[in-house]
Design a protein around this motif. Structure first.
Motif, PDB file in Angstrom:
ATOM      1  N   LEU A 124      -0.325  20.553  14.060  1.00 55.21           N
ATOM      2  CA  LEU A 124      -0.969  21.210  12.919  1.00 55.21           C
ATOM      3  C   LEU A 124      -2.022  20.301  12.297  1.00 55.21           C
ATOM      4  CD1 LEU A 124       2.088  22.917  11.185  1.00 55.21           C
ATOM      5  CD2 LEU A 124       0.359  23.962  12.646  1.00 55.21           C
ATOM      6  N   ASP A 125      -1.728  18.999  12.274  1.00 57.36           N
ATOM      7  CA  ASP A 125      -2.682  18.033  11.726  1.00 57.36           C
ATOM      8  C   ASP A 125      -3.976  18.037  12.531  1.00 57.36           C
ATOM      9  OD1 ASP A 125      -3.343  15.779   9.916  1.00 57.36           O
ATOM     10  OD2 ASP A 125      -3.344  14.640  11.784  1.00 57.36           O
ATOM     11  N   SER A 126      -3.844  18.109  13.861  1.00 57.75           N
ATOM     12  CA  SER A 126      -5.036  18.149  14.723  1.00 57.75           C
ATOM     13  C   SER A 126      -5.860  19.406  14.461  1.00 57.75           C
ATOM     14  CB  SER A 126      -4.623  18.105  16.197  1.00 57.75           C
ATOM     15  OG  SER A 126      -3.958  16.905  16.502  1.00 57.75           O
ATOM     16  N   LEU A 127      -5.169  20.553  14.359  1.00 64.59           N
ATOM     17  CA  LEU A 127      -5.881  21.812  14.127  1.00 64.59           C
ATOM     18  C   LEU A 127      -6.652  21.792  12.812  1.00 64.59           C
ATOM     19  CD1 LEU A 127      -3.477  24.675  15.274  1.00 64.59           C
ATOM     20  CD2 LEU A 127      -5.554  23.855  16.380  1.00 64.59           C
ATOM     21  N   GLU A 128      -6.037  21.229  11.787  1.00 62.18           N
ATOM     22  CA  GLU A 128      -6.704  21.165  10.486  1.00 62.18           C
ATOM     23  C   GLU A 128      -8.001  20.369  10.542  1.00 62.18           C
ATOM     24  OE1 GLU A 128      -3.795  19.595   7.873  1.00 62.18           O
ATOM     25  OE2 GLU A 128      -2.612  21.439   7.766  1.00 62.18           O
ATOM     26  N   LYS A 129      -8.062  19.395  11.449  1.00 62.25           N
ATOM     27  CA  LYS A 129      -9.272  18.597  11.594  1.00 62.25           C
ATOM     28  C   LYS A 129     -10.285  19.250  12.531  1.00 62.25           C
ATOM     29  CE  LYS A 129      -6.678  14.288  10.935  1.00 62.25           C
ATOM     30  NZ  LYS A 129      -6.177  13.056  11.612  1.00 62.25           N
ATOM     31  N   ILE A 130      -9.772  19.942  13.534  1.00 60.88           N
ATOM     32  CA  ILE A 130     -10.636  20.437  14.611  1.00 60.88           C
ATOM     33  C   ILE A 130     -11.300  21.766  14.285  1.00 60.88           C
ATOM     34  CG2 ILE A 130     -10.584  21.355  16.972  1.00 60.88           C
ATOM     35  CD1 ILE A 130      -8.470  19.175  17.568  1.00 60.88           C
ATOM     36  N   LEU A 131     -10.509  22.764  13.907  1.00 63.85           N
ATOM     37  CA  LEU A 131     -11.026  24.130  13.818  1.00 63.85           C
ATOM     38  C   LEU A 131     -12.135  24.314  12.782  1.00 63.85           C
ATOM     39  CD1 LEU A 131      -7.818  26.282  14.375  1.00 63.85           C
ATOM     40  CD2 LEU A 131      -9.538  25.558  16.019  1.00 63.85           C
ATOM     41  N   PRO A 132     -12.045  23.740  11.577  1.00 67.42           N
ATOM     42  CA  PRO A 132     -13.149  23.952  10.621  1.00 67.42           C
ATOM     43  C   PRO A 132     -14.500  23.472  11.144  1.00 67.42           C
ATOM     44  CG  PRO A 132     -11.226  23.050   9.501  1.00 67.42           C
ATOM     45  CD  PRO A 132     -10.949  22.954  10.975  1.00 67.42           C
ATOM     46  N   GLU A 133     -14.488  22.433  11.990  1.00 69.49           N
ATOM     47  CA  GLU A 133     -15.752  21.882  12.476  1.00 69.49           C
ATOM     48  C   GLU A 133     -16.157  22.427  13.830  1.00 69.49           C
ATOM     49  OE1 GLU A 133     -18.025  17.583  13.001  1.00 69.49           O
ATOM     50  OE2 GLU A 133     -15.908  17.643  12.435  1.00 69.49           O
ATOM     51  N   TRP A 134     -15.168  22.622  14.720  1.00 70.04           N
ATOM     52  CA  TRP A 134     -15.505  22.967  16.098  1.00 70.04           C
ATOM     53  C   TRP A 134     -15.042  24.348  16.529  1.00 70.04           C
ATOM     54  CZ3 TRP A 134     -19.093  19.809  17.145  1.00 70.04           C
ATOM     55  CH2 TRP A 134     -19.037  18.473  16.730  1.00 70.04           C
ATOM     56  N   GLY A 135     -14.301  25.055  15.665  1.00 70.28           N
ATOM     57  CA  GLY A 135     -13.877  26.392  16.014  1.00 70.28           C
ATOM     58  C   GLY A 135     -15.049  27.362  16.033  1.00 70.28           C
ATOM     59  N   GLY A 136     -14.899  28.435  16.801  1.00 69.74           N
ATOM     60  CA  GLY A 136     -15.964  29.432  16.911  1.00 69.74           C
ATOM     61  C   GLY A 136     -16.328  29.677  18.367  1.00 69.74           C
ATOM     62  N   VAL A 137     -16.878  30.852  18.638  1.00 66.34           N
ATOM     63  CA  VAL A 137     -17.287  31.218  19.997  1.00 66.34           C
ATOM     64  C   VAL A 137     -18.768  30.910  20.156  1.00 66.34           C
ATOM     65  CG1 VAL A 137     -17.391  33.041  21.728  1.00 66.34           C
ATOM     66  CG2 VAL A 137     -15.532  33.023  20.042  1.00 66.34           C
ATOM     67  N   GLN A 138     -19.053  29.850  20.908  1.00 71.18           N
ATOM     68  CA  GLN A 138     -20.436  29.450  21.141  1.00 71.18           C
ATOM     69  C   GLN A 138     -21.028  30.234  22.314  1.00 71.18           C
ATOM     70  OE1 GLN A 138     -20.393  25.203  21.772  1.00 71.18           O
ATOM     71  NE2 GLN A 138     -19.557  24.751  19.738  1.00 71.18           N
ATOM     72  N   VAL A 139     -22.325  30.200  22.424  1.00 66.27           N
ATOM     73  CA  VAL A 139     -23.019  30.833  23.544  1.00 66.27           C
ATOM     74  C   VAL A 139     -23.804  29.763  24.289  1.00 66.27           C
ATOM     75  CG1 VAL A 139     -24.800  32.497  24.226  1.00 66.27           C
ATOM     76  CG2 VAL A 139     -23.203  33.062  22.373  1.00 66.27           C
ATOM     77  N   ARG A 140     -23.624  29.741  25.601  1.00 69.35           N
ATOM     78  CA  ARG A 140     -24.382  28.807  26.446  1.00 69.35           C
ATOM     79  C   ARG A 140     -25.217  29.608  27.429  1.00 69.35           C
ATOM     80  NH1 ARG A 140     -23.222  23.607  25.618  1.00 69.35           N
ATOM     81  NH2 ARG A 140     -21.404  23.182  24.326  1.00 69.35           N
TER      82      ARG A 140
ATOM     83  N   ASP B  87     -20.763  33.856  12.109  1.00 72.07           N
ATOM     84  CA  ASP B  87     -19.827  34.934  12.461  1.00 72.07           C
ATOM     85  C   ASP B  87     -20.555  36.016  13.258  1.00 72.07           C
ATOM     86  OD1 ASP B  87     -17.422  36.388  12.492  1.00 72.07           O
ATOM     87  OD2 ASP B  87     -17.909  37.409  10.607  1.00 72.07           O
ATOM     88  N   TRP B  88     -21.170  35.613  14.383  1.00 73.56           N
ATOM     89  CA  TRP B  88     -22.016  36.535  15.131  1.00 73.56           C
ATOM     90  C   TRP B  88     -21.232  37.700  15.742  1.00 73.56           C
ATOM     91  CZ3 TRP B  88     -22.276  37.194  20.650  1.00 73.56           C
ATOM     92  CH2 TRP B  88     -21.436  36.340  21.384  1.00 73.56           C
ATOM     93  N   LEU B  89     -19.914  37.558  15.891  1.00 70.79           N
ATOM     94  CA  LEU B  89     -19.095  38.633  16.440  1.00 70.79           C
ATOM     95  C   LEU B  89     -18.466  39.500  15.347  1.00 70.79           C
ATOM     96  CD1 LEU B  89     -17.330  36.728  19.362  1.00 70.79           C
ATOM     97  CD2 LEU B  89     -19.153  38.433  19.529  1.00 70.79           C
ATOM     98  N   ASP B  90     -18.816  39.234  14.086  1.00 75.93           N
ATOM     99  CA  ASP B  90     -18.310  40.015  12.940  1.00 75.93           C
ATOM    100  C   ASP B  90     -16.789  39.977  12.833  1.00 75.93           C
ATOM    101  OD1 ASP B  90     -20.859  40.740  12.178  1.00 75.93           O
ATOM    102  OD2 ASP B  90     -20.837  42.629  13.282  1.00 75.93           O
ATOM    103  N   ILE B  91     -16.182  38.889  13.283  1.00 75.96           N
ATOM    104  CA  ILE B  91     -14.723  38.782  13.215  1.00 75.96           C
ATOM    105  C   ILE B  91     -14.266  38.649  11.767  1.00 75.96           C
ATOM    106  CG2 ILE B  91     -12.764  37.298  13.806  1.00 75.96           C
ATOM    107  CD1 ILE B  91     -14.205  36.661  16.446  1.00 75.96           C
ATOM    108  N   ASP B  92     -14.826  37.683  11.050  1.00 77.79           N
ATOM    109  CA  ASP B  92     -14.435  37.501   9.654  1.00 77.79           C
ATOM    110  C   ASP B  92     -14.874  38.675   8.789  1.00 77.79           C
ATOM    111  OD1 ASP B  92     -13.178  35.163  10.199  1.00 77.79           O
ATOM    112  OD2 ASP B  92     -14.759  33.850   9.433  1.00 77.79           O
ATOM    113  N   LYS B  93     -15.998  39.265   9.133  1.00 78.50           N
ATOM    114  CA  LYS B  93     -16.472  40.444   8.394  1.00 78.50           C
ATOM    115  C   LYS B  93     -15.464  41.582   8.505  1.00 78.50           C
ATOM    116  CE  LYS B  93     -20.107  43.961   8.429  1.00 78.50           C
ATOM    117  NZ  LYS B  93     -21.329  44.442   9.119  1.00 78.50           N
ATOM    118  N   ASP B  94     -15.006  41.867   9.704  1.00 83.65           N
ATOM    119  CA  ASP B  94     -14.052  42.952   9.904  1.00 83.65           C
ATOM    120  C   ASP B  94     -12.702  42.626   9.291  1.00 83.65           C
ATOM    121  OD1 ASP B  94     -15.983  44.362  11.178  1.00 83.65           O
ATOM    122  OD2 ASP B  94     -15.219  44.094  13.204  1.00 83.65           O
ATOM    123  N   ARG B  95     -12.334  41.353   9.307  1.00 83.81           N
ATOM    124  CA  ARG B  95     -11.083  40.965   8.651  1.00 83.81           C
ATOM    125  C   ARG B  95     -11.184  41.195   7.151  1.00 83.81           C
ATOM    126  NH1 ARG B  95      -9.881  35.685   8.682  1.00 83.81           N
ATOM    127  NH2 ARG B  95      -7.617  35.938   8.638  1.00 83.81           N
TER     128      ARG B  95
END
Length: 749
Positions: free
Chosen positions: A299-315, A328-336
């Motif tokens: 849980l400690d790792s997730l708290e550090k990782i997700l706010p900075e590196w979470g998200g679906v990137q496009v390559r 939020d290009w996929l409107d995930i948080d918007k729909d939530r």
């Protein structure tokens, strides 16, 4: 006058090494942090043995390295403050992570000997392949730095030279390593390294684009092979989702998730503008019991990782496209935020087949956009993607629109499966609790009687406990408890009644399919009987011929009516995997629904009007069965109401196109609905809030005809509402106008 100078005893190195770096695992972390701060994109940690069979640790990175001057002025100087003057790395602008000056003590903590090999440019601010670099190699015999010796007097031998056409980087070879390594410490090391390796690439203003940071470990004693920490990290969360476009332009999704194993689906929709596109996303949940590998993920790792590196990137062709993944290009948080709960079309049908899942609410467990970590990869063969002039995103196109559909289909599907997983886990917990409760009671309990048994047990226990209270307090406590248990009992009874109704609904579908099969055989018999009558007509007199003709015509009419009914009942048996949503003409379906009720409407002089529906009006992207379900339930309700009303019996269905939606009004001259019950009638199992409708209906309708309009389970309008909400529409009763007593308004795309 005498001049005195400080000297430094070698014991200081040991003291610093053990006080600043408490364990070998922390020491190794500090060395990897130094590689990260040196703008490396990859570091390899190798646990190996030399030719003499002695253990070694090699830390190899491709960062900017050091030139000889940097090594001499900073690395070789204890307590230098060079890192205090800067807060970010020089090339990628990374926030510095390493503790100031602790790197060399980490080497000392790890083993008794260090060989440092480093290559850097003259300005020490370049990374990667260079035309010319300065190569430096130094040996550090840590064991010679014994207490009682002067640090400044012990020689560290090395050499330096200029290399042409080579790459920057640093190699640390540590020998005589400390004997402290164990599996627990190794797992802790991996968890810490996962925080660094989570850097999948970003762009910071004023710096070269950061391509990310990869940590690889070769540790035969622990893993038996090369481990890519990022890959391991991606596989350690609740689930790993992947998707691609097949040759038929369909979306193929695979999910490997905790408690579910491997699941797959192929979309009905075809994305004709996409090819050479794939997705791989890790799904993280901030709960320890929803992690597949807690040796790597915490849980400690997730708290550090997700706010900075979470998200679906496009390559796109091996390069990251911004700002996708940071936004939020996929409107995930918007729909939530909008509490969009119901999937559509194929995914709605998929959710409906999962045991225990409320399909209309199956997206409520969608994670935040930061909980999905990974990439959508657009390959070399993809067409239809053009970068904007400012390099921020793509120019709008059909391919870009379909890319979003592609990714959201996969994520929505995985969300439905996660909802299914949660409900399965809830059932398992319920079963576990029941088994434990049986141990308390020392007897078996039927699941259906579990709540009743638990309430009875609590009542007995409370009575025992309250005996010790003063009389007034005892009576008050018992009253409060009885109120609470009454709520539980009533809610339990309501749930059992709902379950019984749902079972009946499910069994009705099976009966309809059997009915459909049998009626098909009757159709053939009717056709044979009609042909036989026509043959008999040749041999009878004219009066008899006329009678036989009427009978034959009746058979033909009956056959056509049965065909119409079969067309509707067959929709119940549609395989949802093969069902296709489409644009369906509304007026044609209203006419068919009116024919279904012909027998009852003609018998009770009911007029169903539909002339105010434009011939070209279509309901978009809906299953035919869904549209019929809406129309059959609402029209049958109006029929019951106008029969019960006993006066003029008219039902009028109007439709028009307004603001991009179809507005459908179903109006009748029946009993009407009190405004206070406009919302209540949509609640399942509340078919007649006032008790007025069915009392009057019984007075007006023949008992044998009641089966044609239904007895009122209270499910109809609830089902209709769920279907409409699933298609982002609305349904409500509005205040009637003109001669109408009830007006139902439906809005659909």
């Amino acid at each position: 006058m005498q001049i005195l100078n400080f000297t430094v005893d070698s014991a200081l190195l040991r003291e610093l090494g053990e006080k600043l770096v408490e364990t070998v695992h922390l020491a190794l972390i500090e060395l990897v942090k130094n590689s990260y701060d040196a703008d490396a994109t990859e570091v390899q940690i190798v646990f190996t043995q030399n030719v003499e069979g002695k253990s070694e640790i090699h830390v190899i990175d491709n960062g900017k390295g050091m030139n000889f001057k940097t090594l001499q002025d900073y690395w070789m100087r204890i307590a230098t403050n060079n890192k205090e003057n800067v807060s970010v790395s020089p090339i990628f602008g990374r926030p510095l992570t390493g503790a100031k000056g602790i790197g060399r003590f980490s080497c000392r903590r790890l083993g008794g000997y260090l060989k440092l090999i480093t290559s850097g440019t003259e300005n020490n601010r370049s990374v990667g392949f260079q035309n010319e670099i300065q190569y430096t190699e130094v040996d550090f015999p840590w064991l010679e730095f014994e207490p009682g010796t002067d640090v400044t007097k012990i020689e560290c031998r090395g050499q330096t030279k200029i290399l042409q056409n080579s790459s920057t980087g640093t190699i640390l070879i540590i020998r005589e390593i400390a004997d402290e390594w164990n599996l627990r410490g190794y797992n802790w090391l991996k968890r810490q390294l996962s925080v660094l390796s989570a850097n999948t690439g970003t762009k910071r203003e004023g710096y070269v684009e950061d391509p990310g940071f990869t940590v690889k470990i070769l540790a035969p004693d622990f893993e038996g092979g090369v481990r890519d920490i990022r890959e391991d990290f991606m596989e350690s969360g609740w689930g790993t989702l992947s998707a691609y476009i097949n040759d038929d332009k369909q979306i193929v999704c695979d999910l490997n998730a905790l408690g579910l194993g491997k699941k797959s689906i192929i979309s009905n929709i075809k994305l004709t503008h996409l090819n050479d596109v794939s997705l791989k996303v890790a799904i993280f949940v901030d709960k320890r019991d929803q992690m597949r590998d807690t040796s790597l993920l915490s849980l400690d790792s997730l708290e550090k990782i997700l706010p900075e590196w979470g998200g679906v990137q496009v390559r796109f062709r091996n390069f990251r496209v911004y700002p996708y993944g940071d936004d939020d290009w996929l409107d995930i948080d918007k729909d939530r935020g909008l509490r969009k709960a119901s999937p559509k079309n194929q995914l709605l049908a998929f959710a409906q087949k999962l045991q225990g899942v409320d399909a209309s609410r199956s997206l409520l467990n969608m994670m935040s956009m930061r909980s999905y970590m990974g990439n959508v990869v657009i390959g070399e063969k993809a067409i239809g993607f053009e970068m904007k002039l400012n390099r921020e995103g793509f120019v709008a196109s059909d391919a870009v629109d379909e890319l979003k559909i592609f990714a959201r289909f996969a994520i929505d599907w995985s969300t439905i499966l996660r909802d299914y997983y949660l409900r399965q886990q809830s059932q398992l917990q319920t079963q576990k609790a029941l088994f434990e409760f049986e141990d308390v009671l020392h007897r078996k309990i039927e699941p259906i009687k579990a709540v009743e048994a638990a309430v009875n047990y609590l009542e007995r226990e409370v009575q025992l406990i309250t005996k010790t209270l003063p009389e007034g307090e005892r009576i008050e406590t018992e009253k409060s408890f009885l109120k609470a248990t009454e709520v539980i009992k009533r809610h339990n009874e309501s749930n059992k009644a709902e379950l019984l109704h749902l079972r009946l609904v499910a069994s009705t579908s099976t009966l309809l399919l059997i009915f459909s099969h049998e009626v098909k055989s009757l159709l053939g018999l009717l056709e044979d009987s009609k042909n036989s009558l026509n043959n008999i007509r040749k041999d009878v007199n004219e009066n008899s011929k006329e009678s036989l003709l009427k009978i034959a015509d009746g058979f033909e009419n009956l056959k056509e009516r049965l065909k119409e009914l079969l067309g509707l009942t067959s929709l119940v048996g549609v395989d949802y995997r093969k069902a296709r949503a489409g644009n369906i003409a509304l007026k044609d379906r209203v006419i068919k629904v009116a024919k279904v009720f012909d027998l009852i409407t003609k018998k009770y002089n009911i007029e169903i009007r539909y002339n105010d529906i434009p011939n070209n009006l279509v309901v978009k992207n809906i299953l035919e069965a869904e549209l019929y379900s809406i129309l059959l339930n609402t029209v049958s309700n109006s029929i019951k109401s106008v029969i019960a009303g006993g006066n003029q019996r008219v039902i009028n269905v109007q439709a028009s196109r307004e603001s991009g939606l179809n507005k459908i009004l179903i109006m009748d001259t029946g009993l009407g609905i009190d405004e206070s019950n406009y919302e209540e009638v949509f609640i399942p199992f509340i078919s007649d809030p006032t008790g007025n409708l069915y009392n009057k209906l019984e007075q007006q309708i023949n008992p044998e005809d009641s089966i044609m309009v239904g007895s009122g389970s209270g499910l109809g309008l609830g089902i209709v509402k769920e279907i409409i909400l699933a298609h982002e529409g609305s349904i409500k009763f509005i205040n009637p106008f003109e001669q109408w007593k009830a007006v139902l308004e439906i809005k659909l795309a």
